[in-house]
Design a protein around this motif. Sequence first.
Motif, PDB file in Angstrom:
ATOM      1  N   TYR A  33       1.017  -1.336   0.018  1.00 20.71           N
ATOM      2  CA  TYR A  33       0.220  -0.050   0.189  1.00 20.71           C
ATOM      3  C   TYR A  33       0.867   1.378   0.430  1.00 20.71           C
ATOM      4  CZ  TYR A  33      -3.025  -3.612   1.838  1.00 20.71           C
ATOM      5  OH  TYR A  33      -4.245  -4.377   1.720  1.00 20.71           O
ATOM      6  N   TYR A  35       0.336   5.608   0.467  1.00 16.01           N
ATOM      7  CA  TYR A  35       0.096   6.504   0.803  1.00 16.01           C
ATOM      8  C   TYR A  35       0.628   7.521   1.009  1.00 16.01           C
ATOM      9  CZ  TYR A  35      -3.149   3.400   3.406  1.00 16.01           C
ATOM     10  OH  TYR A  35      -4.735   1.515   4.008  1.00 16.01           O
ATOM     11  N   GLN A  37       1.026  11.356   3.295  1.00 14.05           N
ATOM     12  CA  GLN A  37       0.609  11.835   4.437  1.00 14.05           C
ATOM     13  C   GLN A  37       1.371  13.704   4.484  1.00 14.05           C
ATOM     14  OE1 GLN A  37       2.426  10.262   8.483  1.00 14.05           O
ATOM     15  NE2 GLN A  37       0.760  11.253   9.581  1.00 14.05           N
ATOM     16  N   GLU A  41      -0.808  15.329   9.843  1.00 10.95           N
ATOM     17  CA  GLU A  41      -1.913  14.465   9.467  1.00 10.95           C
ATOM     18  C   GLU A  41      -1.626  13.225   9.079  1.00 10.95           C
ATOM     19  OE1 GLU A  41      -3.191  19.529   7.006  1.00 10.95           O
ATOM     20  OE2 GLU A  41      -3.610  17.600   6.064  1.00 10.95           O
ATOM     21  N   GLY A  42      -3.616  12.680   8.673  1.00 10.28           N
ATOM     22  CA  GLY A  42      -3.222  11.055   8.816  1.00 10.28           C
ATOM     23  C   GLY A  42      -3.097  10.867   7.562  1.00 10.28           C
ATOM     24  N   LEU A  43      -3.174   9.399   6.702  1.00  5.64           N
ATOM     25  CA  LEU A  43      -2.264   9.214   5.995  1.00  5.64           C
ATOM     26  C   LEU A  43      -3.758   8.193   4.322  1.00  5.64           C
ATOM     27  CD1 LEU A  43      -0.403   8.405   8.314  1.00  5.64           C
ATOM     28  CD2 LEU A  43      -0.191   5.730   6.838  1.00  5.64           C
ATOM     29  N   PHE A  45      -5.433   7.025   1.062  1.00  9.52           N
ATOM     30  CA  PHE A  45      -4.690   5.870   0.860  1.00  9.52           C
ATOM     31  C   PHE A  45      -4.448   6.596  -0.651  1.00  9.52           C
ATOM     32  CE2 PHE A  45      -4.941   2.175  -0.585  1.00  9.52           C
ATOM     33  CZ  PHE A  45      -5.582   2.053  -1.628  1.00  9.52           C
ATOM     34  N   MET A  48      -2.942   0.215  -3.995  1.00  8.22           N
ATOM     35  CA  MET A  48      -2.564  -0.578  -3.760  1.00  8.22           C
ATOM     36  C   MET A  48      -2.235  -1.735  -4.583  1.00  8.22           C
ATOM     37  SD  MET A  48      -5.263  -3.647  -1.481  1.00  8.22           S
ATOM     38  CE  MET A  48      -6.066  -4.077  -2.889  1.00  8.22           C
ATOM     39  N   LEU A  88       4.230   7.133   2.076  1.00  4.84           N
ATOM     40  CA  LEU A  88       4.539   5.637   3.114  1.00  4.84           C
ATOM     41  C   LEU A  88       4.448   4.542   2.918  1.00  4.84           C
ATOM     42  CD1 LEU A  88       3.143   7.613   5.727  1.00  4.84           C
ATOM     43  CD2 LEU A  88       5.728   6.496   6.185  1.00  4.84           C
ATOM     44  N   LEU A 100      -0.658  -3.688   8.482  1.00  2.66           N
ATOM     45  CA  LEU A 100      -0.440  -3.184   7.845  1.00  2.66           C
ATOM     46  C   LEU A 100       0.961  -2.440   9.203  1.00  2.66           C
ATOM     47  CD1 LEU A 100      -2.313  -0.951   5.781  1.00  2.66           C
ATOM     48  CD2 LEU A 100      -1.284  -3.175   5.257  1.00  2.66           C
ATOM     49  N   PHE A 102       4.636  -0.557   8.188  1.00  2.00           N
ATOM     50  CA  PHE A 102       4.926   1.131   7.849  1.00  2.00           C
ATOM     51  C   PHE A 102       6.406   1.246   7.134  1.00  2.00           C
ATOM     52  CE2 PHE A 102       1.489   2.727   6.449  1.00  2.00           C
ATOM     53  CZ  PHE A 102       0.044   2.250   7.167  1.00  2.00           C
ATOM     54  N   GLY A 103       6.652   1.802   6.201  1.00  4.40           N
ATOM     55  CA  GLY A 103       8.275   1.916   6.423  1.00  4.40           C
ATOM     56  C   GLY A 103       8.501   3.433   6.648  1.00  4.40           C
TER      57      GLY A 103
END
Lengths: 112, 117
Positions: A33, A35, A37, A41-43, A45, A48, A88, A100, A102-103
């Motif tokens: 996935y 994302y 950011q 703030e939020g991620l 999408f 995928m 990300l 998930l 994440f990197g």
Amino acid sequence: SQELEQSPQSLIVQEGKNLTINCTSSKTLYGLYWYKQKYGEGLIFLMMLQKGGEEKSHEKITAKLDEKKQQSSLHITASQPSHAGIYLCGAGGNSGNTPLVFGKGTRLSVIA
Amino acid sequence: DAGVTQSPTHLIKTRGQHVTLRCSPISGHKSVSWYQQVLGQGPQFIFQYYEKEERGRGNFPDRFSARQFPNYSSELNVNALLLGDSALYLCASSLGGTVPRVNSPLHFGNGTRLTVT
């Protein structure tokens, strides 16, 4: 446990230039996935990928998953200031309930 | 349709205090996950709930707990706050389920910024 390594850690590009962000997994990816950011703030999408060799595009962003399903790349064509942010990659297992991993993210700055 | 909503947006607490963070998932989503993101790092998985049951727990101490309510909203509780708990706490929802959901990625809220002094 699965680990994701992103490169580069940060990137500064001139507006209009192309760029590529890479994500390498320590294990086979069942789902990858991407994302975006904005700081603090939020991620959001983006895309995928699941199948080896899969490629998806949305506007000027293209993501690919290699045939061995251990590496993914995100390519932005003709970058714009709106592309700036932290990108990300996240990897999930082969179950809908697997969390998930994440990197650390790639921070992209686009300068005029 | 409303996205994932989190409250409060910002919070300042003192070491040793307790905090409760709240999350409302996207309508129709039954799975809620909580992540902690410290500055310069990717989000770290804390909990996942599906149909009000805990389905996964990350490597966090027992000071962290969560629950999911019948309406699928969720709370994350952190006791005995430490300075190191300062972070952006993200909630994400998805359709979830026991079979792979190839078209059901996590959708994140804007997070709660927790500062512990």
